[in-house]
Scaffold this motif. Sequence first.
Motif, PDB file in Angstrom:
ATOM      1  N   VAL A  15      -2.462 -28.193 -51.061  1.00 16.84           N
ATOM      2  CA  VAL A  15      -2.287 -29.245 -50.052  1.00 16.84           C
ATOM      3  C   VAL A  15      -2.984 -30.521 -50.530  1.00 16.84           C
ATOM      4  O   VAL A  15      -4.136 -30.474 -50.972  1.00 16.84           O
ATOM      5  CB  VAL A  15      -2.888 -28.798 -48.703  1.00 16.84           C
ATOM      6  N   VAL A  16      -2.275 -31.652 -50.433  1.00 14.05           N
ATOM      7  CA  VAL A  16      -2.899 -32.924 -50.809  1.00 14.05           C
ATOM      8  C   VAL A  16      -3.007 -33.886 -49.629  1.00 14.05           C
ATOM      9  O   VAL A  16      -3.608 -34.957 -49.760  1.00 14.05           O
ATOM     10  CB  VAL A  16      -2.149 -33.617 -51.971  1.00 14.05           C
ATOM     11  N   GLY A  17      -2.439 -33.528 -48.472  1.00 20.06           N
ATOM     12  CA  GLY A  17      -2.565 -34.415 -47.316  1.00 20.06           C
ATOM     13  C   GLY A  17      -1.657 -33.956 -46.195  1.00 20.06           C
ATOM     14  O   GLY A  17      -0.893 -33.000 -46.343  1.00 20.06           O
ATOM     15  N   ARG A  18      -1.781 -34.645 -45.053  1.00 21.13           N
ATOM     16  CA  ARG A  18      -0.914 -34.337 -43.920  1.00 21.13           C
ATOM     17  C   ARG A  18       0.333 -35.208 -44.006  1.00 21.13           C
ATOM     18  O   ARG A  18       0.245 -36.397 -44.344  1.00 21.13           O
ATOM     19  CB  ARG A  18      -1.645 -34.622 -42.604  1.00 21.13           C
ATOM     20  N   GLN A 103       4.255 -39.555 -65.171  1.00 21.14           N
ATOM     21  CA  GLN A 103       4.256 -38.097 -65.005  1.00 21.14           C
ATOM     22  C   GLN A 103       4.439 -37.776 -63.514  1.00 21.14           C
ATOM     23  O   GLN A 103       3.654 -38.230 -62.681  1.00 21.14           O
ATOM     24  CB  GLN A 103       2.930 -37.538 -65.506  1.00 21.14           C
ATOM     25  N   THR A 104       5.489 -37.025 -63.166  1.00 20.67           N
ATOM     26  CA  THR A 104       5.743 -36.670 -61.761  1.00 20.67           C
ATOM     27  C   THR A 104       5.473 -35.188 -61.547  1.00 20.67           C
ATOM     28  O   THR A 104       5.515 -34.388 -62.489  1.00 20.67           O
ATOM     29  CB  THR A 104       7.202 -36.967 -61.365  1.00 20.67           C
ATOM     30  N   TYR A 105       5.205 -34.821 -60.296  1.00 20.39           N
ATOM     31  CA  TYR A 105       4.925 -33.415 -59.959  1.00 20.39           C
ATOM     32  C   TYR A 105       5.795 -32.973 -58.793  1.00 20.39           C
ATOM     33  O   TYR A 105       6.237 -33.795 -57.982  1.00 20.39           O
ATOM     34  CB  TYR A 105       3.444 -33.253 -59.592  1.00 20.39           C
ATOM     35  N   GLN A 106       6.001 -31.655 -58.700  1.00 22.01           N
ATOM     36  CA  GLN A 106       6.817 -31.121 -57.603  1.00 22.01           C
ATOM     37  C   GLN A 106       6.046 -31.192 -56.289  1.00 22.01           C
ATOM     38  O   GLN A 106       4.839 -30.953 -56.257  1.00 22.01           O
ATOM     39  CB  GLN A 106       7.186 -29.664 -57.875  1.00 22.01           C
ATOM     40  N   THR A 107       6.785 -31.493 -55.220  1.00 21.67           N
ATOM     41  CA  THR A 107       6.172 -31.530 -53.886  1.00 21.67           C
ATOM     42  C   THR A 107       7.016 -30.724 -52.901  1.00 21.67           C
ATOM     43  O   THR A 107       8.211 -30.503 -53.126  1.00 21.67           O
ATOM     44  CB  THR A 107       6.086 -32.971 -53.333  1.00 21.67           C
ATOM     45  N   GLN A 108       6.392 -30.306 -51.831  1.00 19.59           N
ATOM     46  CA  GLN A 108       7.072 -29.701 -50.685  1.00 19.59           C
ATOM     47  C   GLN A 108       6.305 -30.130 -49.453  1.00 19.59           C
ATOM     48  O   GLN A 108       5.095 -30.344 -49.521  1.00 19.59           O
ATOM     49  CB  GLN A 108       7.003 -28.175 -50.727  1.00 19.59           C
ATOM     50  N   GLU A 109       7.009 -30.197 -48.327  1.00 18.64           N
ATOM     51  CA  GLU A 109       6.302 -30.412 -47.057  1.00 18.64           C
ATOM     52  C   GLU A 109       6.515 -29.181 -46.202  1.00 18.64           C
ATOM     53  O   GLU A 109       7.650 -28.783 -45.945  1.00 18.64           O
ATOM     54  CB  GLU A 109       6.814 -31.670 -46.371  1.00 18.64           C
TER      55      GLU A 109
END
Length: 324
Positions: A15-18, A103-109
């Motif tokens: 988790v990196v934030g809300r 450089q990009t990274y995968q995210t999900q919410e």
Amino acid sequence: MKFLAEPVLFNDWHVVGRSQDLKAGKLLSVRLLEEDLVLWRDDTQALAWQNRCPHRGARLSLGKIVDNTLVCPYHGLAYNSRGCCVKIPAHPTQLPPAQAYVQTYQTQERYGLVWVCLGKPNRDIPDFAEWDDPTYRHICCGPYHYRSSAFRALENFLDIAHFPFVHGGLLGDPEHPEIEDYQVEASLNGITIRNVRVWQPDPDGTGQGAPVTYEYKVLRPLTAYFCKESNGRRFAIFFHVTPVDQVECIGWMWIAMNYAYEVPEAELRAHQDKLVAQDIAIVESQRPQRLPLDLQAEVHLGSDRASIAYRQWLFQLGVTFGVT
Ligand code: FES
Ligand code: CO
């Protein structure tokens, strides 16, 4: 490649934030596993990038979002949502060089939180069964900042014998500190801890102390679940700890409960904040800050079977970051 030695955390979701804090047009700067990230949203999704412009290394989080591109604050290079440079203001007719990408990274919410994987995710984000059950109310608590290893914080969440001492009068009673045997089952997929009997000063709001049965699940190295039940009142916690670096972390906590609908959310959150502040004071005092996986390094008691299983499991998984 500093992460080759740490595939477990590198290939997991954190988790990196809300979600609600990542507003359109806003750039957020966060840190995960010693990597500085910039978060932003294009029209469709949350994005997490290395917080560094490939031109001269400026922090992209100081830039701005223009027409679904992130514009660097230094020379105005603009990057599209795939991280590719699409505009060089000093040379408007030049095709951007192929190396001009971020450089990009995968995210999900999920669960109202933004999750990032720095590598290739080997598993999905763990399930939180009470999330989809409309008979439960959900309260998002945190972020809770600990100046300690994420593993010290997660192990504190699994610690059975501390309630009468750290949370006396709230979650435990110093007159009833005994811990009976409980069950611990570990597999490569995680750990289940059942039939933990803890004396609570007032579990049902009647003013009477009574033992309550707790259950814990360690779902991922830094994601755990807790549930307690008393007379049909179920209270569950979904807890994730974000490893900022080896000795700094952030806790995120979803509470789900099928009672106390009338109690204001702010009151429930304030109660949880107080409990976690009591934990943080102890966790930040622990030395070493990184969790020792060598079982000879600290003294173990029968009541520590949950945390012993957790340390053994981390050792089996090959975790090296944030442990000794
Ligand atoms: Fe980003 Fe030059 S450092 S545009
Ligand atoms: Co505690």
